[in-house]
Design a protein around this motif. Structure first.
Motif, short mmCIF file in Angstrom:
data_model
loop_
_atom_site.label_atom_id
_atom_site.label_comp_id
_atom_site.label_asym_id
_atom_site.label_seq_id
_atom_site.Cartn_x
_atom_site.Cartn_y
_atom_site.Cartn_z
N VAL A 156 0.54 -0.96 0.13
CA VAL A 156 -0.50 -0.11 -0.26
C VAL A 156 0.69 1.23 0.07
N MET A 159 2.03 1.30 -3.33
CA MET A 159 1.07 2.14 -4.61
C MET A 159 0.63 3.30 -4.66
N PHE A 160 0.82 4.43 -3.32
CA PHE A 160 0.32 5.24 -3.19
C PHE A 160 2.06 6.76 -3.08
N GLN A 164 7.17 6.57 -8.19
CA GLN A 164 6.54 6.09 -9.69
C GLN A 164 7.18 6.11 -10.48
N TRP A 170 1.07 5.31 -12.99
CA TRP A 170 0.85 6.25 -12.29
C TRP A 170 2.52 7.58 -11.64
N TRP A 173 1.63 11.33 -10.07
CA TRP A 173 0.69 10.89 -10.40
C TRP A 173 0.30 12.55 -9.10
N TYR A 191 -7.13 8.71 2.97
CA TYR A 191 -5.54 7.76 2.61
C TYR A 191 -5.69 6.80 4.15
N ASP A 211 -9.92 -6.81 -10.25
CA ASP A 211 -10.76 -5.69 -10.47
C ASP A 211 -11.73 -5.77 -11.09
N LYS A 282 -9.70 0.50 -2.69
CA LYS A 282 -10.09 0.57 -3.44
C LYS A 282 -10.99 1.89 -3.83
N ASP A 285 -7.64 4.36 -4.37
CA ASP A 285 -7.18 4.11 -5.54
C ASP A 285 -8.15 4.52 -7.44
N ARG A 288 -8.22 8.31 -7.26
CA ARG A 288 -7.05 9.39 -8.33
C ARG A 288 -7.64 8.81 -9.90
N PHE A 289 -8.42 7.41 -10.08
CA PHE A 289 -8.25 6.97 -11.37
C PHE A 289 -8.36 7.88 -11.94
#
Length: 310
Positions: A156, A159-160, A164, A170, A173, A191, A211, A282, A285, A288-289
């Motif tokens: 985690v 990932m954030f 990156q 990302w 990002w 977060y 997904d 989820k 994420d 930001r997606f």
């Protein structure tokens, strides 16, 4: 659309045909560029009376574990497409897979979707119960079959994290806070809530599709014929379940899944904490997606859901 929106790679049909011949030989026909999807350029075609798809992406890590996943799921009654070819071509990653029958579950009515829940949940359970005892780690699968990180917390954080890989989806990002609808205070609040629930998800390690939603599920109207486009990782099963729940709003997916397990929420240790941890994982994420893709309505809906979760 936001200026930050992701652009699919351009792959002319003649180039796609050349790569198809490289893996399958001559004889491909009925080549058709498919519409839809967020990240891949996809062609459907026929070869020796069998259907296939060829998918192309500019992202450096796409498709690299497709053969591995096919091996994991072989013989488990999971309708996941077999991989017949995977490589790199210029700036593109590509994969050639068998084409699954049916059309997206999203195209069916709520009642038609609901009738297929029992089979869908059996498929998810088969994925989640895959024997992964010969692997270790959490997060994204690597070519070795191991997870990329030593713990869920490490995954985690990576990932954030701000740093990156250059060329990845990302990379850079955090500029979305300035160039899109992504609100820094909202993101950081959600977060931080995710971090509070991490310890409840961290001990649980299963193979996840990553997904699961109605556009990645194919159906003939009576049953699930395919589950496609996975972002496979190791983690808590509720990550898959809540993703489906958020995409099938008002259909009580979590309750239905519990019923399929023959379990009550109170019988599962720390169930509510694990569920919230999965929703925040989820959801953060997704914020930001959706901001990157310019999907403002989806962003606002996710924002409202997350801020009301605690």
């Amino acid at each position: 659309m936001a200026e930050t929106a992701f652009k699919k790679i351009e792959m002319p049909a003649c180039e796609a045909e050349k790569l198809i011949r490289l893996h399958l030989g001559e004889g491909a026909s009925e080549l058709e560029l498919l519409t839809g999807g967020n990240l891949s350029t996809v062609y459907a075609f026929t070869h020796q009376n069998r259907g296939y798809v060829a998918k192309f992406s500019p992202l450096p890590d796409d498709y690299k574990v497709e053969k591995l996943v096919s091996g994991f799921l072989e013989g488990r009654h999971v309708p996941y497409p077999a991989c017949v070819g995977q490589s790199t071509y210029g700036a593109a990653q590509y994969v050639i897979q068998e084409r699954m029958g049916g059309k997206p579950l999203a195209s069916y009515s709520a009642e038609e979707k609901r009738r297929q829940f029992p089979q869908l949940f059996r498929i998810l359970s088969q994925i989640h119960s895959t024997d992964i005892s010969g692997t270790r780690g959490f997060g994204w699968l690597t070519a070795s079959g191991d997870g990329a990180y030593g713990s869920w917390e490490d995954y985690v954080a990576a990932m954030f994290g701000e740093e990156q890989e250059r060329g990845s989806f990302w990379h850079d990002w955090m500029r979305l806070f300035k160039t899109s609808c992504l609100e820094k205070d909202v993101f950081e609040e959600c977060y931080n809530r995710l971090l509070a629930y991490l310890p409840y998800n961290a001990p649980h390690r299963h193979l996840l599709h990553g997904d699961v939603h109605a556009w990645n599920l194919l159906s003939d109207g009576t049953g699930i014929t395919g589950i496609v486009d996975g972002n496979f990782l190791y983690g808590d099963i509720w990550v898959d379940v809540v993703n489906l729940d958020r995409h099938l709003a008002q259909m009580n997916v979590v309750e239905a899944y519990l019923n399929s397990l023959g379990a009550a929420a109170d019988e599962i240790p720390h169930f509510r904490e694990r569920l919230k941890g999965a929703y925040y994982f989820k959801g953060v994420d997704a914020l930001r997606f959706y901001a990157k893709m310019g999907y403002r309505q989806a962003y606002e809906g996710t924002r409202q859901f997350l801020l009301g979760l605690d």
